[in-house]
Design an enzyme around this catalytic site. Structure first.
Site, PDB file in Angstrom:
ATOM      1  CG  PHE B  24      33.526  40.649  45.420  1.00  0.00           C
ATOM      2  CD1 PHE B  24      33.811  41.063  43.962  1.00  0.00           C
ATOM      3  CD2 PHE B  24      32.522  39.565  45.511  1.00  0.00           C
ATOM      4  CE1 PHE B  24      32.895  40.900  43.028  1.00  0.00           C
ATOM      5  CE2 PHE B  24      31.822  39.197  44.620  1.00  0.00           C
ATOM      6  CZ  PHE B  24      31.868  39.544  43.320  1.00  0.00           C
ATOM      7  CB  VAL B  89      46.238  29.733  54.643  1.00  0.00           C
ATOM      8  CG1 VAL B  89      46.506  30.161  55.929  1.00  0.00           C
ATOM      9  CG2 VAL B  89      46.909  30.756  53.668  1.00  0.00           C
ATOM     10  CD  GLU B 180      19.450  36.303  42.603  1.00  0.00           C
ATOM     11  OE1 GLU B 180      19.516  37.562  42.371  1.00  0.00           O
ATOM     12  OE2 GLU B 180      20.582  35.591  43.006  1.00  0.00           O
ATOM     13  CG  ASP B 309      31.059  36.849  53.664  1.00  0.00           C
ATOM     14  OD1 ASP B 309      30.827  38.074  53.222  1.00  0.00           O
ATOM     15  OD2 ASP B 309      30.564  36.033  52.835  1.00  0.00           O
ATOM     16  CB  ALA B 325      29.748  41.423  46.076  1.00  0.00           C
TER      17      ALA B 325
END
Lengths: 453, 453
Positions: B24, B89, B180, B309, B325
């Site tokens: 995001f 990377v 969830e 994050d 997010a």
């Protein structure tokens, strides 16, 4: 919870029917026995039935695996006389009338072998790594990964030769699957990917069909096959016929006519039957198919039937029944009818008669060929007919609507919605702070924060 | 085809912005720079952006991977100043202003690190094999495979103890993800799978949430968290709070309160930042987050920003900006605005200010909790609100329609359309389970003979 019903069916006094394989043949046999007074066990080592005719669309990022696969358990969930086992058959003891699996042994009164076929490398199994075939969901996602990764690697490549090799895709075999996948790769390169890259011209990717025979699509008449060849060439697919492959490796394909440097090779050439014939030690064709009697029973092995790609049986015209989905379905339904009659003491049906409905192959966007008994179609009308037939034969309304919707969307937008490169899960590198400190920190923050979702 | 533009941008005279990470944060930064006079390279080692808030629905067979993931290349295809590289990377040379990758080195004028986070096992990385977390598409399909395979193995199991263990699912962590996924497993067991099996009562599967803290869902107020706990318990989910996990293995979870025998463990407890801070040798929190300045720049490292994050930054109230997010998106947009101003010589914006919109968590069928600034919702209205918000934030109309359609269909039919057990493409390393487990695993998934599909 109780002990396995499959092992108890003897006590019900009903005949025990075991079906090995949840492809088209096995499923149609199971459904055909829904109202018969039998207890039925269907064994497959995958939990899902796969709609193979659309598997190439998963391999070329148009559909998702779940669009073309359904849990067998779900399909037979309402059929109360059916038990589904996720298990691997290891052999058959015809004397004791028992199917041996990795997990258990399952006794049968009647056994239906519908174990299908897999790709054949004509004795060169070492080609498999370089040239995967397309039979299972896992094959499709692996081929999708290779195709998409080839473009990604080409974008990063620094020398022109390597880039050219990465942007060359060879499809070995000019049957419907080969034609469909080659057309779909060209379509994806031209329409979907062309705008996505900055360093390469994705639309210029080379796609070749390499076919050993004199022409592609031998199941179709000359006119339709010729139309398909021209249509493919207009799309930029190179069609090489009478070109026999003599080697496949990570860098390309060797043919009798020379080497083709290619980053991606897809095998759509030959199939070989699963080892059902070996289990039975029954008479087999060279490709492993069991030679069955006209009622699809295996000669010399009482109460065992072979159907679908596993079986070799001749039509009235002395040509073998082809290894395609409609043939497998018809055989499955036939054996179900036969067994229903046997267990009920009703008169048995006559010999199995295969009814060939026709042949369809899609070539690309707005292009296909259709050969039915009295009808020949090409171009857009054939393409629409092909789409309607495939949506109709999908299992379940949910998937019919979802697939039709995705096709319409992708047609209008030139996108392909499933362009995912996924890897097997593996540990990821991460920071390793001292354990003590980290525990403290985690305690402090983990309750208040949530992962980046 | 030409040489890599990314390596030529110096000649254009435009500033080179490199973004590491297509989550995001990275995507919002890239989009925010669409009209800025910069040449921008976005590097990710996955080819797709993953919508992590719905990843648990892939893990529980409601959605397909392609419903919640989009090729980054496709998202930025129309943004002419953006180049996307699929690459890993390996380090950053801040002196030479170069990002080192597996394939090449990429010079930057401005660098945005949006590398996200991964699960943290509090220093016990050996738990990872037994208790996978949920961050990537591959994690979701692996967890889906484990959940579905547990039911299959239970159906085959012959002793009651083993069957009970296989039908026990432990979710470690009582944040939104844990809640969830636990709710979704119970829903699947009760509604979707109950009719599918013959030997086991799938609906009786035990699902436990094990949380170390005093209550679940600490981001929500007491009333809402209490509502969620009651709702979970009504569904049959057991909620254990103040229960610290001290061990995870193939057969279960050890807690300070004793052992829970379980066939499937899912890790939803803690996260740790990716190694961006190590690359930079910048001041970090103990969880690996880079402590950034109020404009999200990394102190002491010129022209480098950390967002999402990866970054540790305090709000006005001295609490850290949460790792969710909306925060990552806001930081991405902020840095894009800041850099646009910098390269254009316009006045710079003030410090980054995080605006918390609220918290949502779904519990199960027709049940969720919503906590916005002025609104609290529970039950069906919260569930509908949750669904609408998530469909709205999905990328692309195709996916919005497809997801909405699948949800509606599954809601009406109690089905879940993606119940596929698929194999990883390659053998995976794993902790050697007990002999019985291992044999079972092999039986269920052997690749030796031909699949019967």
């Amino acid at each position: 919870m109780g002990a396995g019903k499959s092992r108890q069916t003897g006590t019900s006094g009903r005949a025990k029917v075991v079906i090995v394989g949840g492809g088209f043949g096995g499923l149609y046999a199971a459904r055909g026995l829904a109202d018969a007074p039998v207890d039925l066990v269907l064994i497959d080592r995958q939990n899902h039935h796969c709609f193979q005719p659309l598997l190439y669309q998963v391999a070329t990022a148009a559909l998702s695996p779940a669009d073309v696969a359904w849990p067998i358990r779900g399909i037979l969930s309402d059929q109360k006389n059916a038990t589904v086992l996720l298990d691997t058959v290891t052999g058959i003891d015809t004397a004791r009338r028992v199917v041996e699996t990795a997990e258990t042994s399952i006794p049968y009164d009647h056994l239906i072998l519908a174990t299908g076929s897999t790709h054949s490398y004509f004795g060169n199994d070492d080609w498999a790594e370089a040239a995967p075939g397309l039979k299972r969901i896992e094959d499709a996602t692996e081929i999708r990964r290779r195709i998409l990764l080839a473009f990604e690697k080409a974008e990063l490549a620094r020398d022109e030769e390597r880039r050219r090799r990465l942007l060359t895709f060879v499809v070995v075999g000019g049957g419907p699957t080969g034609v469909e996948i080659a057309g779909a790769i060209r379509d994806m390169a031209r329409h979907t990917l062309a705008a996505d890259f900055r360093n390469i011209d994705a639309g210029a990717a080379r796609v070749l069909i390499v076919e050993a025979g004199p022409r592609i699509l031998p199941a179709f008449n000359d006119t339709l096959a010729g139309y398909a060849k021209k249509a493919l060439e207009r799309m930029g697919v190179e069609v090489l016929t009478e070109t026999k492959v003599i080697g496949c490796d990570a860098g390309g394909v060797d043919t009798e006519g020379g080497r083709i440097e290619a980053g991606t090779i897809i095998w759509a050439a030959g199939v070989v039957a699963s080892p059902a014939g070996v289990w039975l030690q029954a008479p087999m064709q060279k490709n492993g198919q069991v030679r069955v009697a006209e009622d699809l029973s295996v000669p010399g092995v009482p109460d065992v039937y072979a159907i679908g790609d596993t079986a070799f049986v001749l039509q009235q015209d002395e040509k073998p029944v082809p290894g395609i989905a409609p043939a497998a379905k018809q055989m499955g339904s036939y054996v179900a009818k036969l067994l229903s009659a046997r267990v009920s003491g009703r008169p048995l049906p006559g010999p199995f008669v295969y009814r060939h409905r026709g042949d369809l192959a899609t070539i690309g966007r707005k292009s296909a060929i259709v050969q039915l008994r009295r009808m020949r179609l090409t171009g857009v009308s054939a393409w629409l007919f092909w789409g309607a037939v495939h949506v109709f034969f999908l299992i379940g309304t949910r998937n019919r609507v979802a697939v039709a919707y995705k096709w319409m969307w992708d047609y209008l937008t030139l996108q392909r919605g499933a362009r995912l490169i996924t890897e097997p899960a593996q540990p990821r590198t991460r920071v390793e702070p001292a354990e003590e400190e980290r525990r403290e920190e985690e305690k402090a923050t983990r309750l208040g924060t949530r992962s980046a979702d």
